[in-house]
Design a protein around this motif. Structure first.
Motif, PDB file in Angstrom:
ATOM      1  N   THR A  73       0.804  -1.166  -0.033  1.00 42.98           N
ATOM      2  CA  THR A  73       0.006   0.016   0.021  1.00 42.98           C
ATOM      3  C   THR A  73       1.004   1.077   0.058  1.00 42.98           C
ATOM      4  OG1 THR A  73      -0.161   0.333   2.360  1.00 42.98           O
ATOM      5  CG2 THR A  73      -1.521  -1.299   1.508  1.00 42.98           C
ATOM      6  N   ASN A  75       1.462   3.008   2.450  1.00 42.02           N
ATOM      7  CA  ASN A  75       2.090   3.158   3.662  1.00 42.02           C
ATOM      8  C   ASN A  75       2.854   1.788   4.037  1.00 42.02           C
ATOM      9  OD1 ASN A  75      -0.298   5.008   4.137  1.00 42.02           O
ATOM     10  ND2 ASN A  75       1.339   5.813   5.185  1.00 42.02           N
ATOM     11  N   VAL A  76       2.627   0.640   3.314  1.00 47.22           N
ATOM     12  CA  VAL A  76       2.916  -0.670   3.928  1.00 47.22           C
ATOM     13  C   VAL A  76       3.992  -1.245   2.906  1.00 47.22           C
ATOM     14  CG1 VAL A  76       2.400  -2.887   4.617  1.00 47.22           C
ATOM     15  CG2 VAL A  76       1.194  -0.989   5.642  1.00 47.22           C
ATOM     16  N   VAL A 114       8.327  -6.246   7.534  1.00 41.85           N
ATOM     17  CA  VAL A 114       7.219  -5.652   7.009  1.00 41.85           C
ATOM     18  C   VAL A 114       7.367  -4.261   7.604  1.00 41.85           C
ATOM     19  CG1 VAL A 114       4.750  -5.428   7.187  1.00 41.85           C
ATOM     20  CG2 VAL A 114       5.676  -7.612   7.038  1.00 41.85           C
ATOM     21  N   GLN A 115       7.544  -3.368   6.497  1.00 45.41           N
ATOM     22  CA  GLN A 115       7.637  -1.892   7.051  1.00 45.41           C
ATOM     23  C   GLN A 115       6.466  -0.905   7.041  1.00 45.41           C
ATOM     24  OE1 GLN A 115      10.217  -0.714   3.908  1.00 45.41           O
ATOM     25  NE2 GLN A 115      12.242  -1.271   4.884  1.00 45.41           N
ATOM     26  N   TYR A 116       6.509   0.219   7.849  1.00 42.67           N
ATOM     27  CA  TYR A 116       5.269   1.011   7.762  1.00 42.67           C
ATOM     28  C   TYR A 116       5.989   2.524   7.545  1.00 42.67           C
ATOM     29  CZ  TYR A 116       1.437   3.912   8.941  1.00 42.67           C
ATOM     30  OH  TYR A 116       0.309   4.925   8.543  1.00 42.67           O
ATOM     31  N   HIS A 117       5.785   3.049   6.438  1.00 42.60           N
ATOM     32  CA  HIS A 117       6.247   4.374   6.022  1.00 42.60           C
ATOM     33  C   HIS A 117       5.378   5.515   6.410  1.00 42.60           C
ATOM     34  CE1 HIS A 117       9.299   2.699   3.082  1.00 42.60           C
ATOM     35  NE2 HIS A 117       8.576   1.666   3.604  1.00 42.60           N
ATOM     36  N   PHE A 118       5.829   6.255   7.318  1.00 42.11           N
ATOM     37  CA  PHE A 118       4.914   7.371   7.677  1.00 42.11           C
ATOM     38  C   PHE A 118       4.484   8.361   6.926  1.00 42.11           C
ATOM     39  CE2 PHE A 118       7.250   5.347  11.328  1.00 42.11           C
ATOM     40  CZ  PHE A 118       6.448   5.357  12.160  1.00 42.11           C
ATOM     41  N   TYR A 127      10.596   5.475   8.236  1.00 41.30           N
ATOM     42  CA  TYR A 127       9.986   4.046   8.156  1.00 41.30           C
ATOM     43  C   TYR A 127      10.443   3.204   9.564  1.00 41.30           C
ATOM     44  CZ  TYR A 127      14.132   2.275   5.765  1.00 41.30           C
ATOM     45  OH  TYR A 127      15.390   2.090   5.586  1.00 41.30           O
ATOM     46  N   GLY A 129      10.182  -1.219  10.670  1.00 40.92           N
ATOM     47  CA  GLY A 129       9.736  -2.323  10.241  1.00 40.92           C
ATOM     48  C   GLY A 129      10.004  -3.447  11.309  1.00 40.92           C
TER      49      GLY A 129
END
Length: 221
Positions: A73, A75-76, A114-118, A127, A129
């Protein structure tokens, strides 16, 4: 004449202010190429059964690394990291401390996070992860000093499965290119087995748990 650091800072600033920025969008693929330092945060058990009060230390290593991130996505993202580094295990006290380097090994720790991009639409994108790691130890070799002391020695390190965590930031230079800074912590344990001619088989448990600090360039596809 402007200093090199000042020129670099001005160039990066100008690139970040350009109209084209990389962003992070669903379906994008990023390839990052980094220089990394792998710094084991190790703790060691005793070398058993022959040296019950003696432990080992593992050195740092600097190598290149490549990773691929696919954005699921905006963000992910999913990141797969591949690098291999060489490390030495050395005695620290007593008899093995006098020998020094005991063995060397190459380490291949493929890691999926699994990363989360702010801020996927900004040109500075931090980010975090978390994920899993499987570490493969290969090309293990006894040192000349160890084999001089105890004869021919076969070295084997047990592969490791553990968790990983990371934090980093991407900084756009233009539409396709960005700087990357990244820090990881990997849960990594092993048992080293040294089958010697003179004193039989020795074993030592090592918690490596390295910090991996990297800096490099990323490319958006």
């Amino acid at each position: 004449m402007k200093s090199l650091p000042l020129k670099l800072a001005l160039w990066v600033s100008a690139a970040m202010c350009s109209s084209g920025i990389a962003h992070a969008e669903a379906g994008d693929t990023f390839v990052r190429v980094r220089a990394i330092i792998v710094a084991p945060n190790e703790s060691s058990g005793d070398i058993l059964p022959a040296f019950p009060t003696e432990e080992v230390a593992v050195n740092n290593s600097i190598m290149p690394e490549i990773d691929i991130t696919h954005m699921v996505t905006n963000n992910v993202g999913l990141e797969l990291i591949a690098a291999t580094t060489k490390h030495n295990a050395s005695g620290t006290t007593g008899t093995t401390g006098g020998i020094g380097k005991l063995a060397s090994t190459w380490v291949l720790p493929p890691t999926l996070t699994v990363q989360y991009h702010f801020t996927p639409e900004a040109n500075v994108r931090p980010y975090v992860g978390a994920g899993v790691n499987y570490t493969i130890f290969y090309s293990e070799k006894a040192s000349t000093g160890l084999e001089t002391a105890v004869g021919q020695t076969d070295v084997n390190l047990k592969n490791s499965f553990g968790w990983a965590a990371q934090a980093g930031v991407d900084i756009d230079l233009n539409e396709k290119l960005f700087l990357n800074f990244d820090v990881k912590y990997i849960d990594m344990d092993t048992t080293a087995r040294l089958a010697t001619t003179a004193i039989g088989t020795q074993r030592v448990k090592i918690n490596l748990n390295p910090f991996i600090v990297g800096v490099g360039l990323g490319f958006r596809f």
